[in-house]
Design an enzyme around this catalytic site. Structure first.
Site, short mmCIF file in Angstrom:
data_model
loop_
_atom_site.label_atom_id
_atom_site.label_comp_id
_atom_site.label_asym_id
_atom_site.label_seq_id
_atom_site.Cartn_x
_atom_site.Cartn_y
_atom_site.Cartn_z
N LYS A 43 0.86 -1.19 0.00
CA LYS A 43 0.00 0.00 0.00
C LYS A 43 0.90 1.24 0.00
CE LYS A 43 -3.55 2.81 0.58
NZ LYS A 43 -4.53 3.04 -0.52
N THR A 44 0.55 2.24 -0.80
CA THR A 44 1.34 3.46 -0.83
C THR A 44 1.52 4.00 0.60
OG1 THR A 44 0.62 4.03 -3.05
CG2 THR A 44 1.47 5.82 -1.70
N CYS A 129 -2.17 9.70 -6.68
CA CYS A 129 -3.18 9.47 -5.64
C CYS A 129 -4.29 10.50 -5.75
CB CYS A 129 -2.58 9.54 -4.24
SG CYS A 129 -3.87 9.32 -3.00
N VAL A 191 -2.16 1.80 -15.36
CA VAL A 191 -2.62 3.06 -14.83
C VAL A 191 -3.16 2.88 -13.42
CG1 VAL A 191 -3.27 4.00 -17.10
CG2 VAL A 191 -4.97 2.72 -15.77
N GLY A 268 -5.94 -5.52 -9.56
CA GLY A 268 -6.47 -4.76 -8.43
C GLY A 268 -7.89 -5.17 -8.11
C1 DHB Z 1 -5.42 6.01 -2.74
C2 DHB Z 1 -5.93 5.85 -4.01
C3 DHB Z 1 -5.07 5.81 -5.06
O1 DHB Z 1 -5.52 5.64 -6.33
C4 DHB Z 1 -3.71 5.94 -4.85
O2 DHB Z 1 -2.89 5.92 -5.89
C5 DHB Z 1 -3.20 6.08 -3.59
C6 DHB Z 1 -4.07 6.11 -2.52
C7 DHB Z 1 -6.33 6.07 -1.61
O3 DHB Z 1 -7.41 6.66 -1.73
O4 DHB Z 1 -5.96 5.54 -0.55
#
Ligand code: DHB
Length: 308
Positions: A43-44, A129, A191, A268
């Site tokens: 997760k980012t 994001c 993407v 995803g």
């Molecule tokens: C979130 C959504 C995204 O598309 C992303 O790249 C990073 C975070 C989010 O809403 O958590």
């Protein structure tokens, strides 16, 4: 074989999760790691943990998904410490760390920590994001994108890629690719979700944040994803590889991403709907298509999309 490589790192399978799905906790990451997937992306991560937006904030819908998560995550140290431990346990495999700061300064703080750490995997800087209220997507502002990358590559020397939103205009493909070609980027991931869709059920939105606006994934987005994969494949320096993400439900969808130029393919919405068994199913479907066509490796058809 569905083996592949990114930036010289070998992967036994080209399929992996897309950031945001099945990657918030170590338990979820271990489940992806122990599936048929070739790798995972976290997760980012932001510098500090974040709770994210109020629920409901993700919904599966018949043709895809909508989300406005708001970047909930456990913070950089959680993912980085896990990856450092994992690279001792499984030194032959490579994994992806996804990152972005809530400001340019925070992004640099995060990337400097990764640079100074023992992390030997791949870093994905998320320029796309869409779900932090009040913040535009970095990648839709080309001036900001070029400035940020210029600053990053002044100190960051580990293999780095960028996660991109979809673009919808040929001039934007040209302008974005011209910027990425100025930097030693190892991959672009095309993407992220199509930003700010609105799903209506009876008379009501499907998610709470942003009055129901959210990123769209799944079947809805495959033609846009393939266009972005192929547009960047046509424009980028061949040293910059493509990760294809968007609308992968079947082996046929993965085949099309690779045909358009992808070296790795992320799943995803389908992973969210089906769980990690999706990786073995999609792999078997891809292998069946390859066998029928007489293709032995992904290199036999990668990027070889035919034109009329
Ligand atoms: C979130 C959504 C995204 O598309 C992303 O790249 C990073 C975070 C989010 O809403 O958590």
């Amino acid at each position: 074989s569905t083996q592949t490589q990114i930036a010289g790192f070998q992967f036994n399978n080209c399929l992996m999760n897309a950031a945001g799905v099945a990657c918030m906790t170590i338990a979820e990451l271990e489940e992806v790691k122990n599936s048929a997937a070739g790798s995972f992306v976290t997760k980012t991560a932001t510098l500090e943990p974040r709770a994210g937006n109020p629920e409901p904030r993700y919904r599966d819908v018949p043709l895809g998904s909508i989300n406005s998560m708001g970047l909930p995550n456990q913070g950089l140290a959680y993912y980085l410490n896990y990856l450092l431990d994992l690279q001792n346990r499984e030194p032959e495999r490579t994994f992806f760390l996804s990152l972005v700061g809530m400001s340019p300064d925070e992004t640099h703080t995060i990337l400097r920590q990764v640079q100074e750490s023992g992390f030997t995997g791949l870093t994905e800087l998320n320029l796309s994001c869409p779900n932090v209220p009040g913040k535009p997507q970095i990648a839709y502002d080309f001036e900001t994108t070029e400035k940020l990358l210029g600053e990053v590559f002044a100190y960051f020397s580990k293999p780095l890629g960028v996660k991109l939103p979809p673009y919808f205009d040929i001039v934007h493909f040209d302008q974005a690719a011209a910027i990425f070609n100025k930097f030693p980027i190892k991959f672009v991931n095309c993407v992220n979700s199509i930003g700010n869709g609105l799903y209506v059920e009876d008379e009501t939105v499907a998610i709470r944040p942003k009055n129901g606006f959210g990123g769209i994934g799944g079947e809805y987005i495959k033609p846009t994803a393939l266009a972005n994969v192929h547009a960047f494949y046509q424009r980028l320096n061949p040293a910059i590889q493509i990760i294809g993400t968007g609308g992968v439900l079947t082996g046929r969808d993965a085949f099309e991403h690779i045909l358009c130029g992808a070296s790795m393919v992320q799943v995803g919405t389908t992973l969210h709907k089906e769980g990690v068994s999706a990786f073995a199913r999609i792999t078997e479907e891809l292998q069946a298509i390859m066998a029928e066509k007489g293709y032995e490796t992904l290199e036999d058809f990668r990027g070889k999309l035919k034109y009329l």
